[in-house]
Scaffold this motif. Sequence first.
Motif, PDB file in Angstrom:
ATOM      1  N   LYS A   1       0.388   3.172   2.746  1.00  0.00           N
ATOM      2  CA  LYS A   1      -0.287   4.104   1.846  1.00  0.00           C
ATOM      3  C   LYS A   1      -1.436   3.420   1.093  1.00  0.00           C
ATOM      4  O   LYS A   1      -1.271   2.334   0.538  1.00  0.00           O
ATOM      5  N   LYS A   2      -2.573   4.085   1.087  1.00  0.00           N
ATOM      6  CA  LYS A   2      -3.730   3.619   0.317  1.00  0.00           C
ATOM      7  C   LYS A   2      -3.406   3.743  -1.171  1.00  0.00           C
ATOM      8  O   LYS A   2      -2.883   4.757  -1.624  1.00  0.00           O
ATOM      9  N   LEU A   3      -3.710   2.686  -1.932  1.00  0.00           N
ATOM     10  CA  LEU A   3      -3.464   2.694  -3.367  1.00  0.00           C
ATOM     11  C   LEU A   3      -4.558   3.456  -4.102  1.00  0.00           C
ATOM     12  O   LEU A   3      -5.715   3.491  -3.665  1.00  0.00           O
ATOM     13  N   THR A   4      -4.201   4.030  -5.238  1.00  0.00           N
ATOM     14  CA  THR A   4      -5.195   4.694  -6.083  1.00  0.00           C
ATOM     15  C   THR A   4      -5.994   3.623  -6.827  1.00  0.00           C
ATOM     16  O   THR A   4      -5.548   2.473  -6.948  1.00  0.00           O
ATOM     17  N   GLU A   5      -7.141   3.999  -7.360  1.00  0.00           N
ATOM     18  CA  GLU A   5      -7.937   3.035  -8.136  1.00  0.00           C
ATOM     19  C   GLU A   5      -7.141   2.525  -9.324  1.00  0.00           C
ATOM     20  O   GLU A   5      -7.212   1.340  -9.660  1.00  0.00           O
ATOM     21  N   GLU A   6      -6.377   3.401  -9.959  1.00  0.00           N
ATOM     22  CA  GLU A   6      -5.565   2.984 -11.103  1.00  0.00           C
ATOM     23  C   GLU A   6      -4.541   1.926 -10.682  1.00  0.00           C
ATOM     24  O   GLU A   6      -4.360   0.913 -11.369  1.00  0.00           O
ATOM     25  N   GLU A   7      -3.881   2.135  -9.562  1.00  0.00           N
ATOM     26  CA  GLU A   7      -2.913   1.157  -9.053  1.00  0.00           C
ATOM     27  C   GLU A   7      -3.599  -0.167  -8.712  1.00  0.00           C
ATOM     28  O   GLU A   7      -3.064  -1.251  -8.992  1.00  0.00           O
ATOM     29  N   ILE A   8      -4.772  -0.087  -8.119  1.00  0.00           N
ATOM     30  CA  ILE A   8      -5.524  -1.292  -7.740  1.00  0.00           C
ATOM     31  C   ILE A   8      -5.890  -2.099  -8.977  1.00  0.00           C
ATOM     32  O   ILE A   8      -5.644  -3.314  -9.042  1.00  0.00           O
ATOM     33  N   TYR A   9      -6.465  -1.432  -9.986  1.00  0.00           N
ATOM     34  CA  TYR A   9      -6.868  -2.154 -11.194  1.00  0.00           C
ATOM     35  C   TYR A   9      -5.667  -2.758 -11.917  1.00  0.00           C
ATOM     36  O   TYR A   9      -5.755  -3.866 -12.453  1.00  0.00           O
ATOM     37  N   LYS A  10      -4.543  -2.080 -11.898  1.00  0.00           N
ATOM     38  CA  LYS A  10      -3.328  -2.610 -12.520  1.00  0.00           C
ATOM     39  C   LYS A  10      -2.882  -3.890 -11.793  1.00  0.00           C
ATOM     40  O   LYS A  10      -2.553  -4.896 -12.419  1.00  0.00           O
ATOM     41  N   LYS A  11      -2.899  -3.858 -10.470  1.00  0.00           N
ATOM     42  CA  LYS A  11      -2.489  -5.028  -9.680  1.00  0.00           C
ATOM     43  C   LYS A  11      -3.484  -6.184  -9.829  1.00  0.00           C
ATOM     44  O   LYS A  11      -3.098  -7.344  -9.767  1.00  0.00           O
ATOM     45  N   LEU A  12      -4.750  -5.866 -10.022  1.00  0.00           N
ATOM     46  CA  LEU A  12      -5.768  -6.914 -10.163  1.00  0.00           C
ATOM     47  C   LEU A  12      -5.588  -7.725 -11.451  1.00  0.00           C
ATOM     48  O   LEU A  12      -6.081  -8.847 -11.540  1.00  0.00           O
ATOM     49  N   GLU A  13      -4.883  -7.162 -12.407  1.00  0.00           N
ATOM     50  CA  GLU A  13      -4.649  -7.881 -13.667  1.00  0.00           C
ATOM     51  C   GLU A  13      -3.936  -9.217 -13.421  1.00  0.00           C
ATOM     52  O   GLU A  13      -4.099 -10.153 -14.195  1.00  0.00           O
ATOM     53  N   SER A  14      -3.156  -9.290 -12.347  1.00  0.00           N
ATOM     54  CA  SER A  14      -2.422 -10.530 -12.062  1.00  0.00           C
ATOM     55  C   SER A  14      -3.139 -11.435 -11.056  1.00  0.00           C
ATOM     56  O   SER A  14      -2.596 -12.465 -10.665  1.00  0.00           O
ATOM     57  N   LEU A  15      -4.348 -11.035 -10.635  1.00  0.00           N
ATOM     58  CA  LEU A  15      -5.112 -11.852  -9.673  1.00  0.00           C
ATOM     59  C   LEU A  15      -6.456 -12.236 -10.293  1.00  0.00           C
ATOM     60  O   LEU A  15      -7.444 -11.512 -10.171  1.00  0.00           O
ATOM     61  N   GLN A  16      -6.481 -13.365 -10.938  1.00  0.00           N
ATOM     62  CA  GLN A  16      -7.695 -13.834 -11.596  1.00  0.00           C
ATOM     63  C   GLN A  16      -8.791 -14.103 -10.569  1.00  0.00           C
ATOM     64  O   GLN A  16      -8.547 -14.738  -9.534  1.00  0.00           O
ATOM     65  N   GLY A  17      -9.987 -13.590 -10.829  1.00  0.00           N
ATOM     66  CA  GLY A  17     -11.125 -13.854  -9.961  1.00  0.00           C
ATOM     67  C   GLY A  17     -11.316 -12.833  -8.852  1.00  0.00           C
ATOM     68  O   GLY A  17     -12.271 -12.922  -8.090  1.00  0.00           O
ATOM     69  N   TRP A  18     -10.415 -11.854  -8.745  1.00  0.00           N
ATOM     70  CA  TRP A  18     -10.541 -10.805  -7.744  1.00  0.00           C
ATOM     71  C   TRP A  18     -11.089  -9.558  -8.417  1.00  0.00           C
ATOM     72  O   TRP A  18     -10.815  -9.293  -9.585  1.00  0.00           O
ATOM     73  N   GLU A  19     -11.883  -8.785  -7.663  1.00  0.00           N
ATOM     74  CA  GLU A  19     -12.408  -7.526  -8.192  1.00  0.00           C
ATOM     75  C   GLU A  19     -12.378  -6.450  -7.107  1.00  0.00           C
ATOM     76  O   GLU A  19     -12.296  -6.760  -5.912  1.00  0.00           O
TER      77      GLU A  19
ATOM     78  N   THR B   1      -7.394  -2.484   4.036  1.00  0.00           N
ATOM     79  CA  THR B   1      -6.591  -2.088   5.188  1.00  0.00           C
ATOM     80  C   THR B   1      -7.340  -0.980   5.914  1.00  0.00           C
ATOM     81  O   THR B   1      -7.333   0.172   5.488  1.00  0.00           O
ATOM     82  N   HIS B   2      -8.012  -1.342   6.976  1.00  0.00           N
ATOM     83  CA  HIS B   2      -8.884  -0.402   7.679  1.00  0.00           C
ATOM     84  C   HIS B   2      -8.135   0.827   8.178  1.00  0.00           C
ATOM     85  O   HIS B   2      -8.648   1.940   8.101  1.00  0.00           O
ATOM     86  N   ASP B   3      -6.909   0.638   8.670  1.00  0.00           N
ATOM     87  CA  ASP B   3      -6.111   1.771   9.171  1.00  0.00           C
ATOM     88  C   ASP B   3      -5.811   2.794   8.078  1.00  0.00           C
ATOM     89  O   ASP B   3      -5.648   3.969   8.365  1.00  0.00           O
ATOM     90  N   ALA B   4      -5.718   2.330   6.823  1.00  0.00           N
ATOM     91  CA  ALA B   4      -5.412   3.224   5.702  1.00  0.00           C
ATOM     92  C   ALA B   4      -6.680   3.719   5.014  1.00  0.00           C
ATOM     93  O   ALA B   4      -6.619   4.584   4.151  1.00  0.00           O
ATOM     94  N   GLY B   5      -7.804   3.136   5.349  1.00  0.00           N
ATOM     95  CA  GLY B   5      -9.063   3.550   4.729  1.00  0.00           C
ATOM     96  C   GLY B   5      -9.255   3.050   3.313  1.00  0.00           C
ATOM     97  O   GLY B   5      -9.984   3.657   2.524  1.00  0.00           O
ATOM     98  N   GLY B   6      -8.626   1.930   2.975  1.00  0.00           N
ATOM     99  CA  GLY B   6      -8.787   1.377   1.634  1.00  0.00           C
ATOM    100  C   GLY B   6      -7.794   0.272   1.372  1.00  0.00           C
ATOM    101  O   GLY B   6      -7.228  -0.326   2.284  1.00  0.00           O
ATOM    102  N   VAL B   7      -7.554   0.024   0.096  1.00  0.00           N
ATOM    103  CA  VAL B   7      -6.700  -1.078  -0.335  1.00  0.00           C
ATOM    104  C   VAL B   7      -5.242  -0.621  -0.362  1.00  0.00           C
ATOM    105  O   VAL B   7      -4.927   0.454  -0.874  1.00  0.00           O
ATOM    106  N   THR B   8      -4.364  -1.468   0.208  1.00  0.00           N
ATOM    107  CA  THR B   8      -2.929  -1.190   0.235  1.00  0.00           C
ATOM    108  C   THR B   8      -2.161  -2.407  -0.272  1.00  0.00           C
ATOM    109  O   THR B   8      -2.752  -3.443  -0.592  1.00  0.00           O
ATOM    110  N   GLU B   9      -0.843  -2.271  -0.278  1.00  0.00           N
ATOM    111  CA  GLU B   9       0.019  -3.398  -0.657  1.00  0.00           C
ATOM    112  C   GLU B   9      -0.225  -4.606   0.241  1.00  0.00           C
ATOM    113  O   GLU B   9      -0.092  -5.747  -0.205  1.00  0.00           O
ATOM    114  N   LYS B  10      -0.559  -4.363   1.519  1.00  0.00           N
ATOM    115  CA  LYS B  10      -0.818  -5.477   2.450  1.00  0.00           C
ATOM    116  C   LYS B  10      -1.936  -6.371   1.928  1.00  0.00           C
ATOM    117  O   LYS B  10      -1.887  -7.589   2.071  1.00  0.00           O
TER     118      LYS B  10
END
Length: 96
Positions: free
Chosen positions: A2-20, A71-80
Amino acid sequence: MKKLTEEEIYKKLESLQGWEFDNNAIHTSFEFEDFKEAFSAMVRIAFEAEVQQHHPDWTNVYNQVEISLSTHDAGGVTEKDFKLAESIESIINAGE
């Protein structure tokens, strides 16, 4: 996957310094001492990407490595993408 929502992505990015998040992918870049160190890190990342069966879009110029994950198959960012990003961070931090 499943493709993540922008809100989910930004929340997960909080734990990855230097990623945007931009252009439907998460991105980062690393600077190494020289080409050999950059390429060595890329090889270690490549082996892990193969294990996960999820491969980055990346470029390398001398000591710079830029990485984009989507994740190209999902058309965006996923847990993978986040799983591989966390692995990349572990690989880079282990090499320091």
